[in-house]
Write a protein that holds these residues in place. Structure first.
Motif, PDB file in Angstrom:
ATOM      1  N   THR A 153       6.179 -51.573  -2.411  1.00 35.81           N
ATOM      2  CA  THR A 153       5.487 -50.973  -1.093  1.00 35.81           C
ATOM      3  C   THR A 153       5.073 -49.357  -1.171  1.00 35.81           C
ATOM      4  OG1 THR A 153       7.330 -50.393   0.072  1.00 35.81           O
ATOM      5  CG2 THR A 153       6.761 -52.863   0.031  1.00 35.81           C
ATOM      6  N   GLY A 154       5.579 -48.747  -2.030  1.00 37.13           N
ATOM      7  CA  GLY A 154       5.427 -47.418  -2.064  1.00 37.13           C
ATOM      8  C   GLY A 154       6.400 -46.316  -1.495  1.00 37.13           C
ATOM      9  N   GLU A 155       7.247 -47.018  -0.576  1.00 38.40           N
ATOM     10  CA  GLU A 155       8.177 -46.257   0.230  1.00 38.40           C
ATOM     11  C   GLU A 155       9.170 -45.420  -0.693  1.00 38.40           C
ATOM     12  OE1 GLU A 155      10.195 -48.831   2.770  1.00 38.40           O
ATOM     13  OE2 GLU A 155       8.530 -49.737   3.870  1.00 38.40           O
ATOM     14  N   LEU A 156       9.782 -45.954  -1.851  1.00 36.99           N
ATOM     15  CA  LEU A 156      10.570 -45.191  -2.701  1.00 36.99           C
ATOM     16  C   LEU A 156       9.689 -44.210  -3.239  1.00 36.99           C
ATOM     17  CD1 LEU A 156      12.913 -44.896  -4.462  1.00 36.99           C
ATOM     18  CD2 LEU A 156      12.265 -46.553  -6.049  1.00 36.99           C
ATOM     19  N   PHE A 157       8.470 -44.362  -3.832  1.00 33.97           N
ATOM     20  CA  PHE A 157       7.548 -43.126  -4.308  1.00 33.97           C
ATOM     21  C   PHE A 157       7.535 -42.222  -3.171  1.00 33.97           C
ATOM     22  CE2 PHE A 157       3.614 -41.199  -4.760  1.00 33.97           C
ATOM     23  CZ  PHE A 157       4.007 -40.521  -6.056  1.00 33.97           C
ATOM     24  N   LEU A 158       7.280 -42.338  -2.033  1.00 25.40           N
ATOM     25  CA  LEU A 158       7.068 -41.296  -1.011  1.00 25.40           C
ATOM     26  C   LEU A 158       8.491 -40.540  -0.641  1.00 25.40           C
ATOM     27  CD1 LEU A 158       4.690 -43.082   1.326  1.00 25.40           C
ATOM     28  CD2 LEU A 158       4.282 -41.167  -0.275  1.00 25.40           C
ATOM     29  N   GLU A 159       9.586 -41.405  -0.745  1.00 29.22           N
ATOM     30  CA  GLU A 159      11.029 -40.723  -0.758  1.00 29.22           C
ATOM     31  C   GLU A 159      11.053 -39.659  -1.887  1.00 29.22           C
ATOM     32  OE1 GLU A 159      13.324 -40.648   1.553  1.00 29.22           O
ATOM     33  OE2 GLU A 159      11.654 -41.305   2.853  1.00 29.22           O
ATOM     34  N   GLN A 160      10.764 -40.309  -3.000  1.00 37.32           N
ATOM     35  CA  GLN A 160      10.940 -39.320  -4.182  1.00 37.32           C
ATOM     36  C   GLN A 160      10.088 -37.988  -4.107  1.00 37.32           C
ATOM     37  OE1 GLN A 160       9.806 -42.087  -7.062  1.00 37.32           O
ATOM     38  NE2 GLN A 160      11.692 -42.565  -7.836  1.00 37.32           N
ATOM     39  N   ILE A 161       8.848 -38.278  -3.671  1.00 37.57           N
ATOM     40  CA  ILE A 161       7.932 -37.135  -3.390  1.00 37.57           C
ATOM     41  C   ILE A 161       8.453 -36.163  -2.342  1.00 37.57           C
ATOM     42  CG2 ILE A 161       5.633 -36.416  -2.805  1.00 37.57           C
ATOM     43  CD1 ILE A 161       5.723 -37.489  -5.556  1.00 37.57           C
ATOM     44  N   LYS A 162       9.013 -36.464  -1.257  1.00 39.46           N
ATOM     45  CA  LYS A 162       9.543 -35.911  -0.275  1.00 39.46           C
ATOM     46  C   LYS A 162      10.908 -35.059  -0.779  1.00 39.46           C
ATOM     47  CE  LYS A 162      11.855 -36.434   4.154  1.00 39.46           C
ATOM     48  NZ  LYS A 162      12.532 -37.316   5.193  1.00 39.46           N
ATOM     49  N   PHE A 163      11.633 -35.649  -1.624  1.00 36.47           N
ATOM     50  CA  PHE A 163      12.611 -34.821  -2.256  1.00 36.47           C
ATOM     51  C   PHE A 163      12.137 -33.913  -3.237  1.00 36.47           C
ATOM     52  CE2 PHE A 163      15.885 -38.106  -0.849  1.00 36.47           C
ATOM     53  CZ  PHE A 163      16.981 -37.248  -0.567  1.00 36.47           C
ATOM     54  N   LEU A 164      11.286 -34.006  -4.057  1.00 37.49           N
ATOM     55  CA  LEU A 164      10.620 -33.263  -4.865  1.00 37.49           C
ATOM     56  C   LEU A 164       9.945 -31.886  -4.167  1.00 37.49           C
ATOM     57  CD1 LEU A 164      10.340 -32.765  -7.980  1.00 37.49           C
ATOM     58  CD2 LEU A 164       8.433 -34.140  -7.987  1.00 37.49           C
ATOM     59  N   ARG A 165       9.160 -32.098  -3.212  1.00 39.45           N
ATOM     60  CA  ARG A 165       8.669 -31.300  -2.487  1.00 39.45           C
ATOM     61  C   ARG A 165       9.721 -30.198  -1.929  1.00 39.45           C
ATOM     62  NH1 ARG A 165       4.356 -29.228   1.052  1.00 39.45           N
ATOM     63  NH2 ARG A 165       5.263 -27.045   1.530  1.00 39.45           N
ATOM     64  N   SER A 166      10.922 -30.942  -1.333  1.00 37.43           N
ATOM     65  CA  SER A 166      11.718 -29.748  -0.720  1.00 37.43           C
ATOM     66  C   SER A 166      12.402 -28.985  -1.880  1.00 37.43           C
ATOM     67  CB  SER A 166      12.852 -30.760  -0.268  1.00 37.43           C
ATOM     68  OG  SER A 166      14.099 -29.987   0.241  1.00 37.43           O
ATOM     69  N   MET A 167      12.665 -29.618  -3.182  1.00 36.61           N
ATOM     70  CA  MET A 167      13.188 -28.899  -4.234  1.00 36.61           C
ATOM     71  C   MET A 167      12.168 -27.769  -4.620  1.00 36.61           C
ATOM     72  SD  MET A 167      14.808 -32.059  -6.304  1.00 36.61           S
ATOM     73  CE  MET A 167      15.170 -31.196  -7.760  1.00 36.61           C
ATOM     74  N   VAL A 168      10.882 -28.244  -4.661  1.00 36.05           N
ATOM     75  CA  VAL A 168       9.884 -26.906  -5.040  1.00 36.05           C
ATOM     76  C   VAL A 168      10.016 -25.782  -4.104  1.00 36.05           C
ATOM     77  CG1 VAL A 168       7.505 -26.245  -5.130  1.00 36.05           C
ATOM     78  CG2 VAL A 168       8.394 -28.534  -6.350  1.00 36.05           C
ATOM     79  N   ASP A 169       9.948 -26.229  -2.815  1.00 31.45           N
ATOM     80  CA  ASP A 169      10.209 -25.127  -1.739  1.00 31.45           C
ATOM     81  C   ASP A 169      11.241 -24.211  -1.865  1.00 31.45           C
ATOM     82  OD1 ASP A 169       7.913 -26.063  -0.555  1.00 31.45           O
ATOM     83  OD2 ASP A 169       8.787 -27.321   0.874  1.00 31.45           O
ATOM     84  N   GLN A 170      12.683 -24.727  -2.396  1.00 28.18           N
ATOM     85  CA  GLN A 170      13.517 -23.888  -2.504  1.00 28.18           C
ATOM     86  C   GLN A 170      13.754 -23.393  -3.932  1.00 28.18           C
ATOM     87  OE1 GLN A 170      17.303 -26.107  -1.013  1.00 28.18           O
ATOM     88  NE2 GLN A 170      15.647 -27.409  -0.148  1.00 28.18           N
TER      89      GLN A 170
END
Length: 275
Positions: A81-98
Motif C-alpha cells: 500500500t506504500g505505508e512501509l515506504f513512507l515510514e522508511q522515508i520518514k526515518f531517512l528524512r529524520s536521519m538526514v536532518d541530524q
C-alpha cells in the motif's frame, strides 16, 4: 573531491557509484550482507543498511557523514500500500536532518504526474497535490523531503527504466489486448545513472527534473523490435488504435542544461536477453 553516499546500490545506484567513484569518495548501501560483500569485490564501498522501517545495519552511520546523499529506494507499489515506504522515508528524512549532509538527490518517478492523457506533455512545472497526482505514495515521499528543510534538494522523476535485462517485449509476450498505439516515456538504465551524475557534477540543486528519453516511440514499435531482435513471442492481439491523446512526459528541461542521452531513441536501447 566530495564524499557521496548512495542509499540503494541497485539497478541504477550501482552504475551511478561506478561513475562517481572515479572522482569522488563514494559509499553506498544495500539491504543484504551478501550483496554488500559482492559489491565490495567490485571496488565499491558497500554497507549493509535497511529501513524496516527503523534503521538497521552495521556501520551505516558512515552514510550520514557525506556532503551529498543520493536516495534511490523506489516504493514497491505493486506489492504494498506504500505505508512501509513512507515510514522508511520518514526515518531517512529524520536521519538526514541530524547529519552533516548538505545536498540530497532524491530519485522519484514520473508516476507522480496525473494518469490522464492530454495534448500537452507533463513538465516539471505541473501543479500537483494529493488529488491530482497519479501516485499518492510517490507524491507524499517527495513532500517529506522537500518541506521545511535546511539542505539543498533536487528531485529526479524517471520514466520507465529499461534496457539490458529489462525488456519491454518480454512483459507482453503472448498476451492479448495490448495497448500498442500510445507512445512511451522510457529511459535507458545507464542514461539514468549518467543523468544523476550530471546533476551532481554540474551542481544543479533545488530543481526538479524529468528523466525521460527525448524520443517517444510507439509502444508497438518497441515490442515489434524486441520480437525481431530477441525472438520473443509477439503479443497475440493489440487494442484498437485510438485518436486519444498520449500521456507524455517532457524531458526538455534536463536537455537545456547540456545533458546528452547516449540512447535518445528507445528503439536503440541495448538489451541482454538471458536464457
Amino acid at each position: 573531491m566530495s564524499e557521496i553516499s548512495i542509499i540503494g546500490l541497485g539497478w541504477i545506484g550501482l552504475p551511478l557509484a561506478k561513475i562517481l567513484s572515479s572522482d569522488h569518495s563514494v559509499f553506498g548501501s544495500t539491504t543484504s550482507a551478501d550483496k554488500a560483500a559482492s559489491i565490495q569485490k567490485e571496488g565499491i564501498n558497500a554497507i549493509q543498511f535497511a529501513l524496516v522501517p527503523f534503521p538497521q545495519g552495521k556501520g551505516f552511520q558512515k552514510l550520514l557523514s557525506s556532503q551529498i546523499m543520493v536516495i534511490n529506494i523506489p516504493p514497491r507499489s505493486r506489492t504494498s500500500t506504500g505505508e512501509l515506504f513512507l515510514e522508511q522515508i520518514k526515518f531517512l528524512r529524520s536521519m538526514v536532518d541530524q547529519s552533516s549532509i548538505k545536498k540530497v538527490l532524491f530519485v522519484s518517478s514520473s508516476g507522480v504526474y496525473p494518469e490522464a492523457n492530454r495534448k500537452a506533455a507533463y513538465t516539471e512545472a505541473e501543479y500537483l497535490d494529493k488529488d491530482l497526482t497519479g501516485n499518492e505514495t510517490i507524491f507524499k515521499s517527495e513532500l517529506m523531503f522537500s518541506e521545511d528543510r535546511n539542505f539543498d534538494l533536487t528531485i529526479v522523476r524517471f520514466g520507465g527504466l529499461l534496457g539490458d535485462e529489462r525488456i519491454p517485449g518480454k512483459y507482453v509476450a503472448g498476451k492479448e489486448n495490448i495497448a500498442g498505439h500510445t507512445r512511451v516515456n522510457y529511459i535507458y538504465r545507464n542514461d539514468a545513472s549518467r543523468m544523476l551524475a550530471w546533476i551532481i557534477e554540474k551542481e544543479l540543486w533545488n530543481e526538479v527534473y524529468n528523466g525521460v528519453a527525448p524520443i517517444h516511440t510507439l509502444r508497438k514499435d518497441v515490442y515489434d523490435q524486441n520480437v525481431r531482435d530477441l525472438g520473443f513471442e509477439p503479443p497475440k492481439s493489440y487494442q484498437n488504435a485510438s485518436q486519444d491523446d498520449d500521456r507524455l512526459i517532457s524531458g526538455d528541461k534536463i536537455l537545456s542544461t547540456g545533458f546528452e542521452f547516449e540512447y535518445p531513441n528507445p528503439l536503440d536501447f541495448p538489451y541482454s536477453r538471458k536464457s
